[in-house]
Design an enzyme around this catalytic site. Structure first.
Site, PDB file in Angstrom:
ATOM      1  N   CYS A   1       0.715  -1.174   0.169  1.00  0.00           N
ATOM      2  CA  CYS A   1       0.018   0.067  -0.057  1.00  0.00           C
ATOM      3  C   CYS A   1       0.724   1.098   0.066  1.00  0.00           C
ATOM      4  CB  CYS A   1      -0.968   0.093   1.187  1.00  0.00           C
ATOM      5  SG  CYS A   1      -1.925  -1.538   1.328  1.00  0.00           S
TER       6      CYS A   1
ATOM      7  N   HIS B   1      -2.480   8.146   6.196  1.00  0.00           N
ATOM      8  CA  HIS B   1      -2.727   6.775   5.478  1.00  0.00           C
ATOM      9  C   HIS B   1      -4.036   6.246   6.302  1.00  0.00           C
ATOM     10  CE1 HIS B   1      -1.701   2.961   3.858  1.00  0.00           C
ATOM     11  NE2 HIS B   1      -1.749   2.100   4.841  1.00  0.00           N
TER      12      HIS B   1
ATOM     13  N   GLU C   1      -0.610   5.178  13.878  1.00  0.00           N
ATOM     14  CA  GLU C   1      -0.199   6.456  12.887  1.00  0.00           C
ATOM     15  C   GLU C   1      -0.474   7.733  13.842  1.00  0.00           C
ATOM     16  OE1 GLU C   1      -2.447   6.911   9.172  1.00  0.00           O
ATOM     17  OE2 GLU C   1      -0.859   8.608   8.476  1.00  0.00           O
TER      18      GLU C   1
ATOM     19  N   LYS D   1      -9.552   7.896   2.565  1.00  0.00           N
ATOM     20  CA  LYS D   1      -9.859   6.402   2.666  1.00  0.00           C
ATOM     21  C   LYS D   1     -11.147   6.346   3.301  1.00  0.00           C
ATOM     22  CE  LYS D   1      -5.405   4.214   2.799  1.00  0.00           C
ATOM     23  NZ  LYS D   1      -4.503   5.332   2.920  1.00  0.00           N
TER      24      LYS D   1
ATOM     25  N   HIS E   1      -9.663   1.833   0.502  1.00  0.00           N
ATOM     26  CA  HIS E   1      -8.046   1.553   0.449  1.00  0.00           C
ATOM     27  C   HIS E   1      -7.853   1.042  -0.966  1.00  0.00           C
ATOM     28  CE1 HIS E   1      -4.073   1.264   1.398  1.00  0.00           C
ATOM     29  NE2 HIS E   1      -4.172   0.545   2.572  1.00  0.00           N
TER      30      HIS E   1
ATOM     31  N   PHE F   1       1.943  -3.505   3.815  1.00  0.00           N
ATOM     32  CA  PHE F   1       2.253  -4.649   4.504  1.00  0.00           C
ATOM     33  C   PHE F   1       3.589  -5.111   4.048  1.00  0.00           C
ATOM     34  CE2 PHE F   1      -2.216  -7.057   4.353  1.00  0.00           C
ATOM     35  CZ  PHE F   1      -2.694  -6.337   5.665  1.00  0.00           C
TER      36      PHE F   1
END
Length: 415
Positions: A163, A303, A314, A335, A340, A399
């Site tokens: 991502c 994010h 975050e 998002k 996402h 990831f």
């Protein structure tokens, strides 16, 4: 002297609009692109919602015969690139082709092509598998196809960092221009992974929201009742170039990119490092690269996935990086509306960040209803906000522990 690099074109394909103006209008209106999945039968799946791109016509950007030989993520890449190049007014000729590069990231690549041909293999045998299956599915083919289409012969690469792919592509392209390897880079991210096996895998990993009865309210970053992210798809591509190159050809400058940081968590395949350690390091690197103090940043496009750990860590990373200024920052996650977009997220969110600098409007984090004690910053809840934003950061984490932070600045001729 470090080269200044500016953005002169942008293009998107997203669940809330297939051009920048529609995308931005829907973001600032707080409109969600999440709905019930139409691409395949989800009867047996615990998750039945996603943020799909609707009303996308590849024929607007390529002929239909060509489109059939391109995976959906590559079609998105070409559409977003066409928009970005049209806005930039860039002409790629024999004289400058070697100085124009392409760097488009994708977390997964051509998974539609892989699955379709695997089913052909199982049902009809190996002789019926397409000879184009490999060049259609490899993640770098978006950069390859864009370079072929436009004749861009400069640096050509891709980033495959889950991502964070789109953000890494833009950051790496920025550095290629700064070190003189190219005058212009076409950069961003693309993804089209709303397919049965990916939905099942993310679902079984407990990463997705199961708020099936209210799709538009499912993605709720930083809200206490968040229960996972919503899969999305799309592409976001920008044209970046050296400032003097843009000025010499009379291009309209949308914003300037001034900082880039990237780190690895070295912690876990899916979970972020405790307390957002790696994310904070990426933000600190970006600030140092831009030669800025934390107090110089006005806004963070987070994010903000709507997962429990990401949003908590975050938030901790922002506090670690910005100190008391964290409580004065505006932070939002688009998002909440786009879902996402995985490898495309960094590209699309960079463009939303640039639009904030251009318009002085911060898109909201929608579906923010119940404050979480662990997420106690200003997330611009539910309604867009006017603000004098001169410097903005865009975060992307993936990831594998991949972290990327980009910093953009409102363009001023004399910085």
């Amino acid at each position: 002297m470090t080269q200044r690099v500016v953005i002169t074109g942008a293009g998107v394909v997203t669940p809330v609009g297939n051009d920048v103006e529609t995308f931005w209008a829907n973001l600032t209106a707080g409109k969600s692109g999440v709905s019930y999945i139409q691409a395949f039968d989800v009867t047996d799946y615990p998750v039945k919602i996603a943020a799909e791109v609707r009303d996308f016509d590849p024929g607007l950007y390529m002929d239909h015969k060509e489109a059939r030989r391109l995976d959906r993520f590559t079609q998105f890449s070409i559409a977003a690139t066409a928009q970005a190049i049209a806005q930039s007014g860039l002409q790629i000729t024999e004289d400058n082709a070697h100085r124009v590069g392409v760097y488009i990231g994708s977390g997964i690549g051509g998974i539609h092509t892989l699955l379709e041909n695997y089913r052909v293999l199982m049902e009809r045998g190996p002789r019926r598998v397409s000879p184009f299956v490999v060049p259609m599915m490899i993640p770098n083919i978006a950069s390859g196809q864009v370079s072929i289409l436009y004749g861009a012969q400069g640096p050509n690469s891709t980033s495959v960092t889950a991502c964070a792919s789109g953000a890494h592509a833009i950051g790496d392209a920025f550095k290629l221009i700064q070190r003189g390897a190219a005058d212009v880079m076409i950069a961003g991210g693309a993804e089209a992974a709303i397919v049965d096996i990916a939905l099942a895998g993310f679902s079984n990993a407990k990463a997705l929201s199961t708020r099936n009865d209210e799709p538009e309210r499912a993605s709720r970053p930083f809200d206490a009742n968040r229960d996972g992210f919503v899969m999305g798809e799309g592409a976001g591509v920008v044209v970046m170039e050296r400032l003097d190159h843009a000025l010499a050809r009379g291009a309209t400058i949308l914003a300037e990119i001034i900082g880039y940081g990237l780190t690895g968590d070295a912690h876990h395949i899916t979970a972020p490092a405790p307390e957002g350690r790696g994310a904070s390091m990426a933000m600190n690197q970006a600030l140092a690269d831009a030669n800025l103090a934390p107090e110089d940043v006005d806004y963070i496009n987070a994010h903000g996935t709507s997962t429990d750990l990401n949003d908590q860590f975050e938030t901790m990373a922002v506090k670690k990086t910005f100190g008391e200024h964290a409580y004065r920052l505006a932070i939002s996650s688009i998002k909440s509306m786009t879902g996402h977009l995985l490898g495309a997220a960094g590209g699309v969110e960079a463009i939303a960040t640039i639009r904030t600098l251009q318009t002085g409007v911060i898109p909201p984090t929608i579906n923010y209803e119940t404050p979480d004690p662990d997420c106690d910053l200003d997330y611009v809840p539910n309604v867009a906000r006017k603000a004098d934003v001169k410097v903005a950061m865009s975060n992307s984490f993936g990831f594998g522990g991949h972290n990327a932070s980009l910093i953009f600045r409102r363009y001023e001729p004399k910085a």
